[in-house]
Scaffold this motif. Sequence first.
Motif, short mmCIF file in Angstrom:
data_model
loop_
_atom_site.label_atom_id
_atom_site.label_comp_id
_atom_site.label_asym_id
_atom_site.label_seq_id
_atom_site.Cartn_x
_atom_site.Cartn_y
_atom_site.Cartn_z
N ILE A 165 0.85 -1.24 -0.04
CA ILE A 165 -0.09 0.06 -0.05
C ILE A 165 0.87 1.24 -0.07
CG2 ILE A 165 -1.72 1.36 1.33
CD1 ILE A 165 -2.75 -1.36 2.13
N ARG A 166 0.70 2.11 -0.93
CA ARG A 166 1.13 3.34 -1.03
C ARG A 166 2.64 3.36 -1.51
NH1 ARG A 166 -0.12 5.09 4.18
NH2 ARG A 166 -2.14 4.61 4.06
N ARG A 167 3.12 2.00 -1.85
CA ARG A 167 4.44 1.90 -2.35
C ARG A 167 4.74 1.35 -3.63
NH1 ARG A 167 8.57 -0.12 2.03
NH2 ARG A 167 10.18 0.50 0.41
N GLY A 168 3.67 0.66 -4.09
CA GLY A 168 3.98 0.21 -5.63
C GLY A 168 3.81 -1.21 -5.49
N CYS A 169 4.19 -1.93 -6.53
CA CYS A 169 4.07 -3.41 -6.93
C CYS A 169 5.32 -4.04 -6.46
CB CYS A 169 3.52 -3.76 -8.12
SG CYS A 169 3.53 -5.48 -8.62
N CYS A 170 5.35 -5.32 -5.55
CA CYS A 170 6.54 -5.91 -5.45
C CYS A 170 6.48 -7.19 -6.24
CB CYS A 170 6.60 -6.10 -3.72
SG CYS A 170 8.20 -7.08 -3.17
N ILE A 171 7.56 -7.42 -6.77
CA ILE A 171 7.78 -8.55 -7.49
C ILE A 171 9.18 -9.39 -6.71
CG2 ILE A 171 7.19 -8.11 -9.80
CD1 ILE A 171 10.06 -7.87 -10.43
N THR A 172 8.62 -10.64 -6.24
CA THR A 172 9.75 -11.49 -5.79
C THR A 172 10.30 -12.62 -6.57
OG1 THR A 172 8.08 -13.13 -4.91
CG2 THR A 172 8.48 -11.04 -3.58
N GLY A 194 16.72 2.63 -8.74
CA GLY A 194 17.06 3.49 -9.95
C GLY A 194 17.17 2.72 -11.18
N MET A 195 17.40 1.28 -11.30
CA MET A 195 17.63 0.64 -12.62
C MET A 195 16.18 0.33 -13.00
SD MET A 195 20.58 -2.08 -12.05
CE MET A 195 22.34 -1.62 -12.07
N SER A 208 12.24 1.01 -7.19
CA SER A 208 12.29 1.99 -6.22
C SER A 208 12.80 1.55 -4.74
CB SER A 208 11.11 2.74 -5.92
OG SER A 208 10.04 1.88 -5.63
N ASP A 209 12.83 0.40 -4.69
CA ASP A 209 13.46 -0.43 -3.48
C ASP A 209 13.39 -1.81 -3.63
OD1 ASP A 209 14.08 -0.16 -0.76
OD2 ASP A 209 12.46 -0.07 0.19
N PHE A 210 14.34 -2.34 -2.86
CA PHE A 210 14.55 -3.65 -2.86
C PHE A 210 14.70 -4.29 -1.42
CE2 PHE A 210 18.74 -2.06 -3.66
CZ PHE A 210 19.52 -3.12 -2.89
N THR A 270 14.33 -12.28 -3.12
CA THR A 270 14.79 -11.05 -3.28
C THR A 270 13.32 -10.34 -3.56
OG1 THR A 270 16.88 -11.62 -3.95
CG2 THR A 270 16.14 -9.20 -4.35
N GLY A 271 13.03 -9.42 -3.33
CA GLY A 271 11.90 -8.42 -3.51
C GLY A 271 12.25 -6.86 -4.14
N LEU A 272 11.74 -6.89 -5.31
CA LEU A 272 11.91 -5.80 -5.95
C LEU A 272 10.61 -4.87 -6.02
CD1 LEU A 272 13.88 -6.69 -9.05
CD2 LEU A 272 14.88 -5.93 -6.95
N VAL A 273 10.66 -3.49 -5.44
CA VAL A 273 9.39 -2.73 -5.45
C VAL A 273 9.47 -1.97 -6.91
CG1 VAL A 273 8.21 -1.02 -4.43
CG2 VAL A 273 9.43 -2.63 -3.01
N LEU A 274 8.70 -2.17 -7.69
CA LEU A 274 8.57 -1.22 -8.79
C LEU A 274 7.64 -0.06 -8.79
CD1 LEU A 274 7.81 -4.40 -11.28
CD2 LEU A 274 10.23 -3.13 -10.68
N PHE A 275 8.09 0.96 -9.19
CA PHE A 275 7.47 2.33 -9.07
C PHE A 275 6.90 2.78 -10.46
CE2 PHE A 275 7.58 6.92 -9.69
CZ PHE A 275 6.80 7.25 -8.51
N ASP A 276 5.56 3.08 -10.15
CA ASP A 276 4.80 3.81 -11.38
C ASP A 276 4.38 2.45 -12.44
OD1 ASP A 276 3.24 5.71 -12.65
OD2 ASP A 276 5.01 6.39 -13.83
N LEU A 277 3.94 1.22 -11.73
CA LEU A 277 3.54 0.33 -12.66
C LEU A 277 2.14 0.19 -12.79
CD1 LEU A 277 4.63 -2.34 -14.31
CD2 LEU A 277 4.04 -3.55 -12.21
#
Length: 128
Positions: free
Chosen positions: A49-56, A67-68, A84-86, A99-106
């Motif tokens: 919530i309020r951070r984006g989609c997380c792919i694991t 930033g990648m 945006s975060d991992f 490993t979890g990657l938070v994707l911004f603006d998906l």
Amino acid sequence: MKGGFLFSGRFTIFNQLARTKQARQCRCGYSWHHLYKANFQINSSFNIIRRGCCITGEILSGNIAIGMRADLTAIGLTVRPIISDFGFLRNSESKTEDTGLVLFDLPAFEESYLKANAPFHTPIPIML
């Protein structure tokens, strides 16, 4: 006419350019191999919530930094969202760590596609 095809008055040569997913070349011959820094295989995805989609999943090769961009064209989507975060996620039942990657603006459609079709067996490239 060797290596070509005559169609409606235009001659197109097919044997001059590699148009595979690995080549990533445009018609001018420029290659994007130097932009790809890592490969990531997606196991699942969820929303924060309020951070984006997380792919694991797991990092197959290379290093990932904030930033990648995750190039989701390998799994059928036409977006390259910013990471945006991992972080690391530990599953206590199976004693594994992902490993979890938070994707911004998906966009919402791409988020639902990731949730519905995960896990993906095709690794996605991570680029600058």
